[in-house]
Motif scaffolding. Structure first.
Motif, mmCIF file in Angstrom:
data_model
loop_
_atom_site.group_PDB
_atom_site.id
_atom_site.type_symbol
_atom_site.label_atom_id
_atom_site.label_comp_id
_atom_site.label_asym_id
_atom_site.label_seq_id
_atom_site.Cartn_x
_atom_site.Cartn_y
_atom_site.Cartn_z
ATOM 1 N N LEU A 108 21.035 28.096 -39.311
ATOM 2 C CA LEU A 108 21.731 26.929 -39.252
ATOM 3 C C LEU A 108 22.999 26.457 -39.931
ATOM 4 O O LEU A 108 24.148 26.073 -39.497
ATOM 5 N N LYS A 109 22.713 26.718 -41.032
ATOM 6 C CA LYS A 109 23.931 26.257 -42.110
ATOM 7 C C LYS A 109 24.967 27.238 -41.876
ATOM 8 O O LYS A 109 26.045 26.892 -42.095
ATOM 9 N N GLU A 110 24.678 28.748 -41.622
ATOM 10 C CA GLU A 110 25.766 29.492 -41.343
ATOM 11 C C GLU A 110 26.673 29.143 -39.900
ATOM 12 O O GLU A 110 27.754 29.151 -39.998
ATOM 13 N N GLU A 111 25.916 28.627 -38.906
ATOM 14 C CA GLU A 111 26.410 28.176 -37.959
ATOM 15 C C GLU A 111 27.503 27.034 -38.051
ATOM 16 O O GLU A 111 28.473 26.983 -37.473
ATOM 17 N N ASP A 112 27.087 26.076 -38.850
ATOM 18 C CA ASP A 112 27.826 24.769 -38.931
ATOM 19 C C ASP A 112 29.072 25.212 -39.832
ATOM 20 O O ASP A 112 29.994 24.834 -39.678
ATOM 21 N N MET A 113 29.011 26.282 -40.656
ATOM 22 C CA MET A 113 30.221 26.868 -41.430
ATOM 23 C C MET A 113 31.113 27.370 -40.439
ATOM 24 O O MET A 113 32.261 27.179 -40.578
ATOM 25 N N ILE A 114 30.620 28.186 -39.662
ATOM 26 C CA ILE A 114 31.656 28.915 -38.454
ATOM 27 C C ILE A 114 32.172 27.979 -37.671
ATOM 28 O O ILE A 114 33.432 27.914 -37.496
ATOM 29 N N LYS A 115 31.623 26.822 -37.340
ATOM 30 C CA LYS A 115 32.090 25.608 -36.542
ATOM 31 C C LYS A 115 33.292 24.723 -37.272
ATOM 32 O O LYS A 115 34.305 24.631 -36.625
ATOM 33 N N THR A 134 26.176 33.513 -47.960
ATOM 34 C CA THR A 134 27.294 33.950 -48.634
ATOM 35 C C THR A 134 28.024 34.894 -47.940
ATOM 36 O O THR A 134 29.235 35.104 -47.847
ATOM 37 N N SER A 135 27.438 36.068 -47.555
ATOM 38 C CA SER A 135 27.798 37.234 -46.788
ATOM 39 C C SER A 135 28.792 36.785 -45.660
ATOM 40 O O SER A 135 29.788 36.972 -45.335
ATOM 41 N N SER A 136 28.008 35.727 -44.775
ATOM 42 C CA SER A 136 28.513 35.308 -43.680
ATOM 43 C C SER A 136 29.924 34.311 -44.096
ATOM 44 O O SER A 136 30.976 34.390 -43.283
ATOM 45 N N LEU A 137 29.842 33.738 -45.178
ATOM 46 C CA LEU A 137 31.076 32.920 -45.621
ATOM 47 C C LEU A 137 32.140 33.900 -46.055
ATOM 48 O O LEU A 137 33.486 33.695 -45.667
ATOM 49 N N ARG A 138 31.964 34.915 -46.476
ATOM 50 C CA ARG A 138 32.847 35.891 -46.986
ATOM 51 C C ARG A 138 33.821 36.609 -45.718
ATOM 52 O O ARG A 138 34.666 36.972 -45.731
ATOM 53 N N THR A 162 17.309 32.541 -32.032
ATOM 54 C CA THR A 162 16.715 31.391 -31.561
ATOM 55 C C THR A 162 15.465 30.784 -32.214
ATOM 56 O O THR A 162 14.950 29.865 -31.899
ATOM 57 N N SER A 163 15.164 31.476 -33.554
ATOM 58 C CA SER A 163 14.168 31.173 -34.290
ATOM 59 C C SER A 163 14.677 29.478 -34.944
ATOM 60 O O SER A 163 13.973 28.930 -35.846
ATOM 61 N N VAL A 164 15.820 28.999 -34.706
ATOM 62 C CA VAL A 164 16.335 27.684 -35.229
ATOM 63 C C VAL A 164 15.574 26.804 -34.368
ATOM 64 O O VAL A 164 15.615 25.549 -34.703
ATOM 65 N N TYR A 165 15.307 27.108 -33.181
ATOM 66 C CA TYR A 165 14.479 25.971 -32.376
ATOM 67 C C TYR A 165 13.152 25.844 -32.564
ATOM 68 O O TYR A 165 12.298 26.638 -32.953
ATOM 69 N N GLY A 166 12.707 24.341 -32.608
ATOM 70 C CA GLY A 166 11.384 24.122 -32.696
ATOM 71 C C GLY A 166 11.262 22.563 -31.994
ATOM 72 O O GLY A 166 11.662 21.757 -32.513
ATOM 73 N N THR A 167 10.767 22.638 -30.618
ATOM 74 C CA THR A 167 10.882 21.498 -29.971
ATOM 75 C C THR A 167 9.650 21.014 -29.285
ATOM 76 O O THR A 167 8.462 21.807 -28.947
ATOM 77 N N GLN A 168 9.602 19.910 -28.701
ATOM 78 C CA GLN A 168 8.513 19.129 -28.073
ATOM 79 C C GLN A 168 8.695 19.589 -26.398
ATOM 80 O O GLN A 168 7.876 19.226 -25.642
ATOM 81 N N LYS A 169 9.815 19.784 -26.206
ATOM 82 C CA LYS A 169 10.080 20.090 -24.727
ATOM 83 C C LYS A 169 9.668 21.489 -24.319
ATOM 84 O O LYS A 169 9.433 22.240 -25.044
ATOM 85 N N GLU A 217 18.860 32.629 -48.898
ATOM 86 C CA GLU A 217 19.740 31.573 -48.389
ATOM 87 C C GLU A 217 21.253 32.065 -49.033
ATOM 88 O O GLU A 217 22.271 32.066 -48.584
ATOM 89 N N TYR A 218 21.252 32.655 -50.317
ATOM 90 C CA TYR A 218 22.332 33.059 -50.910
ATOM 91 C C TYR A 218 23.025 34.307 -50.367
ATOM 92 O O TYR A 218 24.349 34.443 -50.087
ATOM 93 N N VAL A 219 22.483 35.427 -50.030
ATOM 94 C CA VAL A 219 22.601 36.672 -49.444
ATOM 95 C C VAL A 219 23.409 36.337 -48.209
ATOM 96 O O VAL A 219 24.483 36.758 -47.746
#
Length: 313
Positions: A151-158, A99-103, A121-128, A94-96
């Motif tokens: 997912l945390k990195e994605e939210d930061m970019i958005k 933090t690298s994406s944030l920088r 795509t490993s962020v998915y886990g679905t019943q569909k 999480e840190y590496v």
């Protein structure tokens, strides 16, 4: 055009460094890597289509704003990428990775540089049976610390796109297959090819044999990046990038075409998602991007490469 690639010596980066100059003639490619994985061979035989500069250093420590000051595009690949092993070092992953994406994002905001955040795509886990970029938050159930951090990195970019003017786009890549100078062998298809050529049993997760999962031809991955650059699609959105969805059984059957009499050893794993689903590249399909990768051809090329190295006939 000047393009910087972090994690440039890895599986994707080493291929991107060689293919992007074919799309953008006379481009300058800045390769950034800290040699953690010691893929020195990724710097061998770079083509003459572009010019190259190599910077050895850690994205967590480098003066990125200075490096990106004259850069048009940053392809951010530097990360700890082994999802399975991320259970053993959650805090470090999480840190590496975050933090690298944030920088990188902060430096791109300050320099006006466009940025690719490479997610998974490993962020998915679905019943569909099917899932795409328009899924609900409930269908985002990452199965590893690595995916959770993505997912945390994605939210930061958005947020930086909406509030700070970051010109960025998020690509959720399927599991990569295909050869490159810096290729790795801990993901499914390449790992199976390695085991098959080395005549060891293919280690398959017990729950995974007939589950569908998303895969991405490496050349398709680079083609998609070139597509976003050419069409200037840095719109802060998420895009799935998937060549095909396939079961492990289909992968094994395809390997068996080239190496008969495979042995399979079923094993347990911490990532024990019992579900089977397909990931759709709906947003790229809407933009009429055409995937061209082929599972059989990718496996054939990887096996051929490994056989040459092992001098197997």
């Amino acid at each position: 055009m000047k393009i910087a690639i972090t994690g440039a010596l890895g599986h994707i980066g080493s291929k991107a460094a060689r293919l992007l100059p074919l799309f953008f003639r006379d481009s300058e490619i800045v390769l950034i890597d800290d040699f953690t994985t010691q893929r020195y061979s990724s710097l061998f035989d770079l083509p003459n289509d572009g010019s190259y500069t190599f910077i050895e250093g850690d994205v967590l420590k480098l003066d990125l704003q200075s490096i990106f000051s004259q850069v048009d595009i940053v392809l951010h690949l530097a990360a700890i990428t082994d999802a399975t092993r991320s259970f053993e070092n959650k805090e470090k992953v999480e840190y590496v990775n975050f933090t690298s994406s944030l920088r990188v994002a902060d430096a791109c905001v300050n320099t006006g540089t466009k940025m690719f955040l490479i997610s998974s795509t490993s962020v998915y886990g679905t019943q569909k049976n099917y899932v795409d970029e328009n899924c609900t938050p409930d269908e985002l159930k990452p199965q590893s610390p690595y995916a959770l951090t993505k997912l945390k990195e994605e939210d930061m970019i958005k947020q930086k796109y909406n509030k700070e003017g970051l010109k960025g786009v998020i690509l959720r890549l399927g599991t990569i297959f295909g050869k490159s100078q810096g290729m790795r062998f801990h993901t499914a298809i390449n790992k199976f090819c390695w085991q098959a050529v080395m005549k060891t049993p293919l280690t398959v997760w017990k729950t995974a044999y007939d589950q569908k999962r998303p895969y991405l031809d490496l050349t398709d991955a680079i083609r998609s990046m070139a597509f976003f650059i050419e069409t200037n699609q840095f719109d802060g959105r998420v895009y799935n990038v998937v060549t095909l969805n396939a079961t492990v059984r289909k992968v094994v059957d395809t390997i068996q075409i080239f190496i008969p009499n495979l042995k399979i050893e079923f094993v347990d794993n911490q990532i024990m998602n019992q579900l089977s689903y397909e990931v759709l590249s709906t947003r790229l399909d809407d933009k009429e991007f055409i995937f061209q990768g082929d599972l059989k051809q990718g496996i054939k090329e990887t096996i051929s490469l490994l056989q040459q190295a092992r001098t197997i006939k």
